[in-house]
Design a protein around this motif. Structure first.
Motif, short mmCIF file in Angstrom:
data_model
loop_
_atom_site.label_atom_id
_atom_site.label_comp_id
_atom_site.label_asym_id
_atom_site.label_seq_id
_atom_site.Cartn_x
_atom_site.Cartn_y
_atom_site.Cartn_z
N SER A 58 0.84 -1.20 0.00
CA SER A 58 0.00 0.00 0.00
C SER A 58 0.88 1.25 0.00
O SER A 58 1.88 1.31 0.71
N GLY A 59 0.55 2.21 -0.83
CA GLY A 59 1.33 3.45 -0.89
C GLY A 59 2.52 3.34 -1.84
O GLY A 59 3.32 4.27 -1.93
N SER A 60 2.63 2.22 -2.58
CA SER A 60 3.79 2.05 -3.45
C SER A 60 3.63 2.79 -4.78
O SER A 60 4.57 2.85 -5.57
N GLY A 61 2.44 3.33 -5.04
CA GLY A 61 2.27 4.13 -6.25
C GLY A 61 1.47 3.45 -7.34
O GLY A 61 1.42 3.93 -8.46
N LYS A 62 0.78 2.37 -7.00
CA LYS A 62 0.03 1.62 -8.02
C LYS A 62 -1.09 2.46 -8.62
O LYS A 62 -1.20 2.59 -9.86
N SER A 63 -1.88 3.06 -7.73
CA SER A 63 -3.00 3.87 -8.25
C SER A 63 -2.49 5.06 -9.03
O SER A 63 -3.03 5.42 -10.08
N THR A 64 -1.43 5.67 -8.52
CA THR A 64 -0.85 6.82 -9.21
C THR A 64 -0.40 6.42 -10.61
O THR A 64 -0.64 7.14 -11.59
N LEU A 65 0.25 5.25 -10.69
CA LEU A 65 0.70 4.76 -11.99
C LEU A 65 -0.48 4.64 -12.95
O LEU A 65 -0.43 5.11 -14.10
#
Ligand SMILES: Nc1ncnc2c1ncn2[C@@H]1O[C@H](COP(=O)(O)OP(=O)(O)O)[C@@H](O)[C@H]1O
Ligand SMILES: [Mg+2]
Lengths: 254, 778
Positions: free
Chosen positions: A50-57
């Motif tokens: 969680s918070g690794s940037g998946k959604s942002t990507l």
């Protein structure tokens, strides 16, 4: 506006992508010089803590948000150079998006929700096409129902029908099964798989669930906004989910 | 499709906009229909003359009406002879009007406001009024009376003219209104002739005659058909002007408040559905399409509200017209005709108002990013945006500045400063309600903090956390209560202060005033005292009110001097009521804003040129000398001052009550709207309360208590911000009129305003809560 489709091997490509949230005392770097390509006609799962940037990507790749630096190309078109209007139009024609929940406009019926991208594009949707799209996701008999009259799994299937109705180059899904039970998850994942196998679409899906990820051709692991690991091989082979779970566990230990 | 579906999906939250628009369009349609129906009409007594030839129409310098420049008698007679010689013209009648009123059984009869009921006998033909008995008057001392007076042929009675009472014989009876004298007598009472009526041979074409008449009478106006309406009596124009003021005030209030209701509803609407708008953006809606969706909703609601309003307004127009007549703000002959165009115009205004109101919200909606679809939208939007801070702060600073000015300004400016201070402070309180209310709620509910039971705690917590909802309920209450207190307090205070000041100035003096007549005759003037003779003169294409005073060197008001382009020492040529000209040298220019000073002339000069001018009052008379004179009443200073201001204060009061009632109606809509829109957000709270064992009765009680608290605070604030400036106004008035002036708040109106608002708010809150509760139960 028409965008000429040129046959390219990669449906979506990110080069040197950076995304920094906030400019104040504590800026958060969600994507850190990330380079990644999603080949046409493949199903990719994006995993990571969680918070690794998946959604942002996903959001940046889908043109919902802008990168701080680097480039995103969808079907060969550089999103960075487009105005808000042109980006929206491109999204409408080439990209489908499925969220974890709240995908549907509450006041519209299932059929109207599916028609929405076509209508927004100024096209008059053929009733047969809409019916076919709903039939594809097994909801032909629910066309006139509003979202409040559908189960969570059914709502997600309507969202997938809508994401596919424009025949997009790529469909992004952010934890599409996150709120569903096992049976409904399996239906949704099966539909995404069929979109790739049967219709040659490209699918990029964020998930926490190794079983969901096992439906993908490739799994990309993110950590701290960078690609930490990748796993190729065949989708849905026995033992793959366990393999993915093992990789995730190892990565989280590191 | 999307806008339509969205409207369907949020019918409850758009109900307020719909209601506001319906009321707004209804008011506009109603006022337009009444206004169009009240347009000038050809006077009945000239209606039988298809062609009317009259002098140029001169607009009034004050812009209220207009006057027709008269010809001198001999010129008019010569012109009439020429016109009578035209083909197809049966007769050309010089028409004179002057004051003439019969006295029956010691009392003057007929319209007490009509100073032009007298005419020469030949004028009866212009209205086709038949002689129903006796013979036409042909000599001095003979009159033809309206058969409706009940007088018999041969009766001896008293006739009042500007010269005073005279004994006359009724020689004939006429089937129509008016008092008819012989031509000679008429020419003496009204030497000037404003109109010549042409009676045509049967089958003649008025248009063709008009063309010939224009050639025969260069410089004159030749009117046929509707154009003849320019000759309506001045009194009628004045009445219509007054009525129009009220209609304009109502329509403007409707437009402004409706824009406000629509704008705030749509702003809240957009805030509440950020997630849905974001979703549309992700699915491919461009910002422009989003804006169009919002404006499309506005269009749909505007059209629906417009149609409902058009029907309502059309239905209300007839009664509204009758009400205006009853209030003396419209001609008794007013008949509201239903017409399509004004109604369509009202609907168009309604749609326009909806679009203007939704414009800002549409822009904000277009800025919602696609990402909004992912975030939890239900965060309570900030109650105080930067715009609201700016406006509220600005209004507060302006109000404070004006309030300070109230204390230091000159007397006549103080009243205005206080008025604007109160308006600015009311607006500031309404705009700053989200900041002002929480501390007030805390303060008021502080003693209850330790009370037993969940009620006080819940009411307190609810009104504190939902600052936006609380403020949205309180703001219209503040504005309306402030408006009601200000308007009713101001009118109540003024209508006591002005007569008191006037009475003090005239203390110990008796004043003669007309009794059932439009003015006082020379007989009353002869008994001494100060009197002003009003008349009209024409100069430089303008109609100017002239006032003859005993001493009067020629003096004009600054505004009139500007309109005429004259300064002290200049000479100006004026045409009097008798059609004769004089050259006047301006001796003085007075500042504007005084009463009855447009043009001040020596009284003898006015009387010489206008034998029918009537004085409005004679100040300082000997009551005994006037005893037994018909049409005269002698009053002491107090009674005179009350009578003088009576009509003004009646009108002021009427305007004030109509506007207060309207704003209470709009407040009701705004409050119901807030309740309906916040219903959605309250469901989770209600679910929790229900789970915690709240009974339905308790929930309803809490809801009512909460809304009552908010209304009470809003009313308190509205009262608080207006009372101080009103005190300043009273102080200013005191200096202006020179007698002690106490502030008079109108408690019945204030209480009724608060009560009506509270009832509407409580009923709305209970309905919404009950529905939400039932929804939970399912
Ligand atoms: N709108 C935002 N504003 C500020 N920080 C954000 C925003 N969105 C995400 N972040 C931060 O960026 C990082 C990546 O977030 P996200 O892409 O949502 O991660 P994931 O989907 O992998 O859980 C996190 O540290 C998160 O807190
Ligand atoms: Mg995420």
């Amino acid at each position: 506006m028409t965008i000429t489709h040129s046959p390219v091997a990669e449906a979506v490509g990110l080069v040197g992508a950076r995304k920094v949230y906030g400019t104040g005392a504590q800026p958060v770097t969600a994507l850190d010089d990330l380079t990644l390509a999603f080949p046409t006609g493949t199903f990719t799962a994006v995993m990571g803590p969680s918070g690794s940037g998946k959604s942002t990507l996903l959001q940046c790749a889908a043109g919902l948000d802008r990168l701080t630096a680097g480039t995103v190309r969808v079907g060969g078109v550089d999103l960075g150079g487009l105005s808000e209007h042109r980006r929206t139009v491109l999204r409408r024609e080439r990209i489908g998006f499925v969220f974890q929940a709240f995908n549907l406009v509450a006041s519209l019926t299932a059929a109207q929700n599916v028609e929405l991208p076509l209508r927004l594009a100024g096209r008059r949707p053929a009733a047969a096409a809409v019916r076919a799209a709903l039939a594809e996701v097994g909801l032909a008999d629910r066309a006139a129902h509003r979202p409040s009259e559908l189960s969570g799994g059914q709502q997600q299937r309507v969202a997938i029908a809508r994401a596919l109705v424009t025949r997009p180059d790529v469909v992004f899904a952010d934890e599409p099964t996150g709120a569903l039970d096992t049976a409904a998850s399996r239906e949704v994942l099966g539909l995404l798989r069929t979109a790739v196998d049967g219709h040659g679409r490209t699918v990029v899906m964020v998930t926490h669930d190794p079983v969901a990820a096992s439906y993908a051709d490739e799994v990309v692991f993110l950590r701290d906004g960078q690609v930490a690991d990748r796993l190729g091989g065949a989708a849905r082979v026995p033992g793959r989910a366990e393999q993915i779970a093992g990789l995730m566990a190892r990565m989280e230990q590191r | 499709m999307i806008a339509l579906a969205a409207v369907r999906g949020r019918a409850a939250s758009l109900a307020g906009t719909f209601a506001g628009l319906t009321l707004g369009v209804a008011l506009i349609a109603m006022t337009l229909l009444v206004h169009v129906s009240a347009m000038p009409r050809t006077p009945q007594r000239l209606a039988a003359a298809p062609v009317l030839v009259h002098g140029p129409v001169a607009p009034d310098a004050a812009g209220v009406g207009s006057g027709v420049r008269p010809w001198a008698g001999p010129d008019a007679v010569a012109l009439a002879q020429r016109l009578a010689g035209l083909p197809e013209v049966a007769a050309a009648v010089p028409d004179r009007s002057f004051y003439a009123q019969l006295v029956v059984d010691g009392a003057p009869v007929g319209d007490p406001a009509d100073a032009a009921a007298g005419h020469g006998w030949s004028s009866a033909a212009l209205g086709a009024y038949p002689l129903v008995g006796g013979v036409a008057p042909d000599a001095d001392g003979e009159v033809a009376a309206d058969a409706a007076t009940g007088l018999a042929v041969g009766a001896r009675t008293t006739l009042l003219t500007a010269r005073g009472p005279a004994e006359v014989t009724v020689t004939g009876l006429v089937g129509g209104p008016g008092v008819y004298l012989s031509e000679d007598a008429a020419a003496r009472l009204s030497p000037g002739v404003p109109v010549i009526g042409l009676l045509l041979r049967p089958g003649a074409d008025p248009a063709a005659v008009a063309v010939a008449a224009r050639e025969a009478a260069p410089g004159a106006v030749v009117a046929t058909g509707e154009q003849r309406a320019a000759l309506e009596p001045v009194q009628q124009a004045k009445t219509r002007w007054l009525g129009t003021q009220l209609l304009i005030a109502m329509a403007s209030l409707a437009v402004f408040v409706t824009v406000f209701v629509v704008a705030s509803t749509f702003a809240l609407n957009v805030a509440q559905r950020r997630r849905e708008l974001g979703l549309l953006r992700t699915v491919g809606a461009t910002p422009r399409q989003i804006r169009r969706i919002v404006l499309g909703e506005a269009l749909l609601v505007g059209a629906a509200g417009g149609i409902a309003g058009a029907l309502l307004g059309t239905a209300a127009a007839g009664p509204a017209g009758r009400l205006l007549v009853r209030w003396g703000l419209a001609d008794p002959g007013l008949e509201v005709r239903l017409q399509l165009l004004p109604v369509l115009a009202a609907v168009a205004v309604g749609v326009g108002v909806a679009l203007v109101g939704a414009y800002a919200a549409g822009r904000r909606a277009a800025k919602v990013p696609p990402m909004a679809a992912l975030r939890d939208a239900a965060v309570e939007a900030r109650a105080m945006g930067p715009g609201r801070w700016l406006l509220g702060g600005g209004a507060f600073v302006l109000g404070g500045f004006l309030a300070a000015r109230t204390a230091t300004a000159a007397a006549d400016e103080r009243v205005n400063a206080a008025l604007f201070a109160a308006m600015a402070l009311t607006a500031a309180a309404a705009l700053l309600a989200p900041v002002l209310l929480p501390p007030l709620v805390r303060l008021v509910s502080w003693p209850l903090r330790a009370a037993r039971g969940a009620g006080p705690m819940l009411v307190r917590a609810e009104s504190l956390t939902a600052a936006r909802r609380t403020a949205a309920t309180a703001a219209p209450v503040i504005a309306t209560v402030g408006f009601a207190v200000l308007l009713s307090g101001m009118v109540s205070t003024m209508r006591e202060a002005y007569p008191a000041g006037q009475a003090a100035k005239l203390a110990g003096i008796t004043v003669a005033v007309p009794d059932r007549t439009p003015g006082l005759t020379d007989a009353a003037l002869a008994a001494g005292g100060r009197a002003v003779l009003p008349s009209r003169v024409y100069a430089e294409g303008l109609s100017i009110a002239a006032f003859g005073t005993a001493t009067g060197p020629v003096s004009v008001a600054a505004g009139v001097a500007d309109a005429l382009g004259v300064r002290i020492g200049d000479t100006v040529t004026v045409v009097f009521a008798d059609g004769l000209t004089e050259r006047l040298t301006i001796a003085r220019v007075t500042p504007d804003g005084q009463v009855d000073d447009d043009l001040i002339l020596p009284r003898d000069l006015v009387r010489r040129h206008d034998p029918s001018a009537l004085a409005a009052a004679v100040v300082g008379v000997d009551a005994a000398a006037l005893a037994g004179l018909p049409g005269v009443e002698v009053l002491d200073a107090k009674a005179y001052a009350d009578r003088e201001s009576g009509e003004d204060s009646r009108l002021l009061w009427l305007f004030a009550t109509v506007l207060i009632a309207l704003s209470v109606g709009y407040t009701g809509i705004a409050v119901v709207n807030t309740m309906a829109m916040s219903a959605e957000g309250r469901r989770p709270d209600l679910a929790v309360l229900r789970g915690a064992g709240t009974t339905p009765r308790q929930a309803l009680r809490h809801a009512a208590a909460e809304v009552l608290l908010v209304v009470a605070l809003g009313a308190g604030l509205g009262l608080a911000v207006t009372v101080l400036p009103l005190l300043g106004m009273a102080a200013g008035l005191e200096e202006e009129v020179g007698v002690p002036v106490a502030l008079r708040l109108h408690w019945p109106v204030t209480a009724a305003t608060v009560l009506a608002t509270a009832v509407v708010a409580v009923v709305a809150s209970l309905t919404v809560t009950r529905r939400a509760w039932r929804h939970q139960a399912r």
